[in-house]
Design a protein around this motif. Structure first.
Motif, short mmCIF file in Angstrom:
data_model
loop_
_atom_site.label_atom_id
_atom_site.label_comp_id
_atom_site.label_asym_id
_atom_site.label_seq_id
_atom_site.Cartn_x
_atom_site.Cartn_y
_atom_site.Cartn_z
N VAL A 144 -3.47 10.53 -7.76
CA VAL A 144 -3.69 10.15 -6.58
C VAL A 144 -2.89 10.55 -5.21
CG1 VAL A 144 -4.60 7.70 -7.21
CG2 VAL A 144 -2.08 8.16 -7.08
N GLY A 167 -8.52 -2.92 -12.75
CA GLY A 167 -8.95 -1.53 -13.74
C GLY A 167 -8.44 -2.07 -15.14
N HIS A 222 -15.98 0.20 -2.13
CA HIS A 222 -14.83 0.51 -2.81
C HIS A 222 -14.57 1.89 -3.03
CE1 HIS A 222 -12.19 0.61 -6.94
NE2 HIS A 222 -11.55 1.18 -5.81
N TRP A 223 -15.25 2.43 -4.11
CA TRP A 223 -15.14 3.71 -4.48
C TRP A 223 -15.92 4.74 -3.00
CZ3 TRP A 223 -13.08 6.90 -7.98
CH2 TRP A 223 -12.29 6.24 -8.88
N GLU A 266 0.89 -1.03 0.12
CA GLU A 266 -0.14 -0.01 -0.01
C GLU A 266 0.81 1.26 -0.03
OE1 GLU A 266 -3.03 -0.16 3.08
OE2 GLU A 266 -3.78 -1.88 2.15
N PHE A 286 -10.73 3.34 -15.92
CA PHE A 286 -11.79 2.85 -15.12
C PHE A 286 -12.83 2.25 -15.75
CE2 PHE A 286 -11.04 7.53 -13.16
CZ PHE A 286 -10.42 7.03 -12.33
N GLN A 333 -5.15 -5.45 -10.45
CA GLN A 333 -5.89 -4.39 -9.29
C GLN A 333 -7.33 -4.28 -10.18
OE1 GLN A 333 -4.03 -0.56 -8.97
NE2 GLN A 333 -2.14 -1.59 -8.04
N GLY A 386 0.57 3.10 -8.64
CA GLY A 386 -0.90 3.13 -8.19
C GLY A 386 -1.73 4.11 -9.17
N GLY A 387 -2.97 4.34 -9.01
CA GLY A 387 -3.88 5.08 -9.69
C GLY A 387 -4.51 4.08 -10.69
N CYS A 388 -5.46 4.46 -11.52
CA CYS A 388 -6.09 3.83 -12.45
C CYS A 388 -7.08 2.61 -12.18
CB CYS A 388 -5.04 3.36 -13.54
SG CYS A 388 -4.35 4.72 -14.28
N GLY A 389 -7.31 2.42 -11.11
CA GLY A 389 -7.95 1.29 -10.55
C GLY A 389 -9.66 1.28 -10.77
N GLY A 390 -10.33 0.48 -11.07
CA GLY A 390 -11.78 0.26 -11.20
C GLY A 390 -12.49 0.81 -12.02
N PRO A 404 -6.30 1.63 -1.24
CA PRO A 404 -5.20 2.73 -1.27
C PRO A 404 -4.00 2.90 -2.29
CG PRO A 404 -5.20 1.24 0.93
CD PRO A 404 -6.00 0.64 -0.30
N ILE A 405 -4.15 1.90 -3.18
CA ILE A 405 -3.26 1.91 -3.96
C ILE A 405 -3.62 2.54 -5.37
CG2 ILE A 405 -1.82 0.59 -5.51
CD1 ILE A 405 -1.84 -1.73 -3.19
N ALA A 406 -4.99 1.70 -5.76
CA ALA A 406 -5.78 2.31 -6.95
C ALA A 406 -6.49 3.74 -6.99
CB ALA A 406 -6.70 1.18 -7.35
N ASN A 407 -6.76 4.17 -5.70
CA ASN A 407 -7.23 5.22 -5.51
C ASN A 407 -6.49 6.10 -4.23
OD1 ASN A 407 -9.77 3.09 -5.48
ND2 ASN A 407 -10.28 4.94 -6.64
N PRO A 449 -7.28 7.26 -17.05
CA PRO A 449 -7.27 6.18 -16.22
C PRO A 449 -8.18 5.29 -16.84
CG PRO A 449 -7.94 8.00 -14.88
CD PRO A 449 -7.87 8.69 -16.18
N TYR A 468 -7.40 -3.30 -2.68
CA TYR A 468 -6.18 -2.23 -3.30
C TYR A 468 -6.83 -0.77 -3.47
CZ TYR A 468 -3.41 -6.67 -3.88
OH TYR A 468 -3.02 -7.74 -3.74
#
Lengths: 156, 571
Positions: free
Chosen positions: B528, B482, B175-176, A74, B422, B480, A152-156, B238-241, B420, B236
């Protein structure tokens, strides 16, 4: 949840808490600092040299070393690492990170039958094997797990 | 999971023969609204599940991906099947209503024929109908519920919180949600949800002492049977966001703790144990193989609408893994027949929510109207007309993302742009007006700042390699969930046979190879890191649209893929 415990530590501050622990005789600074600083091992720039200099050269793979690390960190600056050695007579647990500039992180000594368990935070430069070395009965053992460090970033 | 498609179909056939599964044929042949949703009750424990609705209260269009590649053990198995391969695998008739729900095929034509999908007023009617034949059933919300629309952003999730309470959600994970900030999440859980709705997450602990932040699970009684619902938040977050939005919490997959929680729930008398997961389906499948004692993992995050659950063998027997799509488009219904203290049989159906087939629930419709009223003028502002289809979902790019990239590069005067990967965001049909609401559907986040950064060619490659590995690392636990970062201005090849650092090659900008040492101006959004400033992305995009008035069909910047021959995750 133990808000009292968290509140106490927050108000004491981390240095304060350590000072309290030392004052209460829980930690003896002399003991912490007495161990000889193995400068050659800690400043080695590749993991093989570091392990050799720290006297873990030629360590045998062992499934009795249990490593708990996150699959993805993390925060690379504080990666939690927990190690339990189930090897009888464990006297040392050391941590190495292959891809760090100086792979050797720490070497913990256990005496008088202390339970060979450590829980700490380490710094990781990038994705790497976290390599644990154990000494027991004069022999060396090792086991490793990969921890991914990502931007990191770009998730979801 | 190493089950191939043939084994999977054999297993399905066996399950059908044993009276366990599916019943999809009869649903397929029924085209009228009434019978389409006739789902005979089965067993004595029923769980209804929706996930990743991304705050879409109104019916929308949503185009499923034509690129959803699986590699290694994930190759050519659910959820990594698209288009005709998906239809073939699940015996869905091409051209049917269900084919439109589960695939991108003939998207424009089918969307015009079958109409919009989802909408909470329609979902509410469907939930009531299904629950009427299943007394005691629970409604589970897999998260990504309080984010994804203008009104959710502007009300700090309140419109969705109120809608979910009215819908009758019993248990949720998240999550979000966490991008509203830790404090806001706890405020909702401790006040709005108190005594009504359980927010569960076994894998969120405090950073300092590892204390649980939320209850890890809840045990509810269904027809006299104890049913445990364990929460698995997105590992994840705290990593992806942004990390700074949940500074004191640690997440992670936490298999060991999951096993402990399953055992604890069983010891307390749970006869059915279900994980409400926001892992993403590949992580769910791996978790199902490693943790024993779970009857079903009902998952989300990767937005996979999978018609039939995967059955995963493990040391304790087997675990079903279902994933229920996104954007309010589907309602999953899992029926268990529990006999002698354990699950003896199951049926599962992923019902597409076709707005034209369902009468909207009046009470929910009124609540939605009330929530939208203060923002009506802003939401409905027409910014431009789109000549082509606009959508986001897909591993490498979508037309709406291309539009965002084009806007970023032009407005910011950048050489290249990143957007990103998304997976949320609704779709528009050719000829539709792009409203401010549509722009917000693609951009409504709490860290919307745009940035213009000077990067060397090496840095650009490193970023693309890093994100690509988050998508295609052979170990699902190191993914992750995404999609690939969308890239504007730079063409490249992506070699999926390679590992981290060697996938992205042949990078070209304006017909010239990217110089590793030269500096380029790169525009982006959704930083982020804490403390970024910059015009919100929705202002950049809406300004661009007002200026252009007509948006011609976008030319997608897609990488040339290497190593995808015979892959059923790409059409």
């Amino acid at each position: 949840m133990n808000p009292l415990r968290r509140g106490f530590l927050k108000s004491a501050g981390s240095f304060g808490a350590i000072a309290v622990a030392i004052g209460a005789g829980l930690l003896k600074p002399g003991e912490l600092l007495a161990a000889t600083w193995n400068k050659v091992a800690f400043t080695a720039t590749n993991v093989a040299d570091a392990m050799k200099e720290a006297t873990y050269g030629g360590a045998a793979e062992s499934k009795d070393i249990l490593i708990k690390v996150p699959e993805i960190a993390e925060n690379g600056a504080v990666v939690p690492v927990e190690v339990t050695s189930k090897i009888p007579g464990t006297t040392n647990i050391a941590i190495f990170v292959d891809q760090n500039q100086n792979p050797m992180i720490a070497d913990f000594e256990f005496s008088n039958g202390a339970e060979p368990f450590i829980s700490t935070r380490i710094k990781m430069n990038k994705t790497s094997q976290v390599r644990i070395a154990v000494k027991a009965g004069g022999k060396s053992y090792t086991q490793s797990k990969e921890v991914k460090v990502t931007i990191g970033g770009c998730g979801g | 999971m190493s089950m191939n498609r043939r084994e999977f179909l054999q297993l399905l056939a066996a399950a059908s023969a044993a009276g366990l599964a599916l019943n999809s044929r009869s649903a397929l042949s029924a085209e009228s609204g009434g019978s389409f949703y006739d789902l005979p009750a089965f067993g004595n424990v029923s769980l209804l599940h929706f996930t990743d609705c991304h705050a879409q209260l109104q019916p929308i269009y949503f185009r499923e991906p034509n690129v959803n590649i699986g590699l290694g053990a994930s190759r050519n198995v659910a959820p990594h099947l698209v288009g005709e391969q998906l239809l073939k695998s699940f015996a869905i008739r091409p051209g049917s209503r269900e084919a439109h729900a589960f695939t991108y095929l003939d998207f424009e034509q089918a969307a015009r024929t079958y109409g919009k999908v989802g909408g909470f007023a329609h979902l509410a009617t469907l939930v009531k109908k299904i629950r009427a034949s299943r007394p005691g059933s629970l409604l589970l919300d897999g998260g990504d519920t309080w984010q994804g629309s203008a009104t959710a952003l502007w009300t700090k999730g309140q419109d969705m919180v109120d809608a979910c309470k009215l819908l009758g959600v019993d248990v949720m994970t998240g999550h979000w949600e966490f991008t509203l900030g830790a404090e806001r999440v706890q405020q909702i859980v401790d006040n709005d949800f108190k005594g009504k709705l359980d927010f569960v997450a076994q894998n969120i602990k405090t950073n300092d002492f590892g204390d649980p932040v939320f209850q890890p699970y809840v045990i509810r009684q269904i027809n006299g049977i104890s049913v445990a619902i364990i929460g698995q938040a997105f590992p994840y977050t705290p990593i992806a966001n942004p990390r700074h939005m949940v500074p004191d919490w640690s997440f992670g997959i936490q298999d060991d703790n999951m096993q402990l929680v399953v055992s604890e729930a069983r010891a307390k008398g749970a006869q059915v144990v279900v994980v409400l997961s926001h892992n993403g389906m590949d992580v769910d499948l791996k978790m199902a193989s490693r943790v024993s004692g779970i009857d079903a993992i009902m998952g989300g995050h990767t937005h996979d609408g999978v018609p039939v659950p995967s059955v995963v063998k493990n040391s304790g027997g087997q675990t079903l893994v279902s994933n229920a799509g996104s954007n309010g488009k589907f309602l999953g219904v899992l029926d268990f027949d529990v006999k002698g203290g354990k699950v003896a049989a199951f049926k599962y159906k992923l019902l597409p929510v076709f707005s034209n087939l369902i009468e909207p629930d009046a009470e929910m419709a009124a609540l939605i109207q009330k929530a939208r009223a203060p923002y009506a003028d802003k939401l409905t502002e027409k910014l431009a007309v789109s000549e082509g289809t606009l959508y986001r979902r897909g591993n490498f790019n979508g037309t709406f993302d291309q539009l965002i990239l084009d806007a970023l590069m032009e407005v910011k005067g950048a050489d290249a742009a990143f957007s990103p990967g998304f997976r949320w965001g609704t779709s528009l049909l050719p000829g539709e007006a792009i409203t401010m609401e549509h722009v917000m559907d693609q951009t409504a986040i709490t860290y919307p700042q745009t940035t213009l950064t000077t990067m060397t060619g090496t840095t650009i490659k490193d970023i693309m390699e890093d994100v690509c590995d988050n998508l295609f690392n052979p170990d699902p636990y190191k993914q992750q969930g995404g999609d690939m970062v969308r890239v504007g201005g730079i063409s490249y090849t992506c070699d999926l046979r390679q590992g981290m650092g060697r996938r992205i090659n042949n990078m070209m900008l304006n017909g010239r190879a990217l110089d590793p040492n030269k500096k380029y101006k790169v525009a982006g959004w959704a930083p982020v890191a804490e403390g970024a400033s910059g015009e919100p992305i929705w202002d950049v995009v809406s300004g661009y649209l007002r200026d252009k008035k007509v948006i011609t069909p976008r030319k997608l910047n897609l990488p040339k893929l290497i190593g995808v021959a015979g892959n059923d995750g790409i059409a």
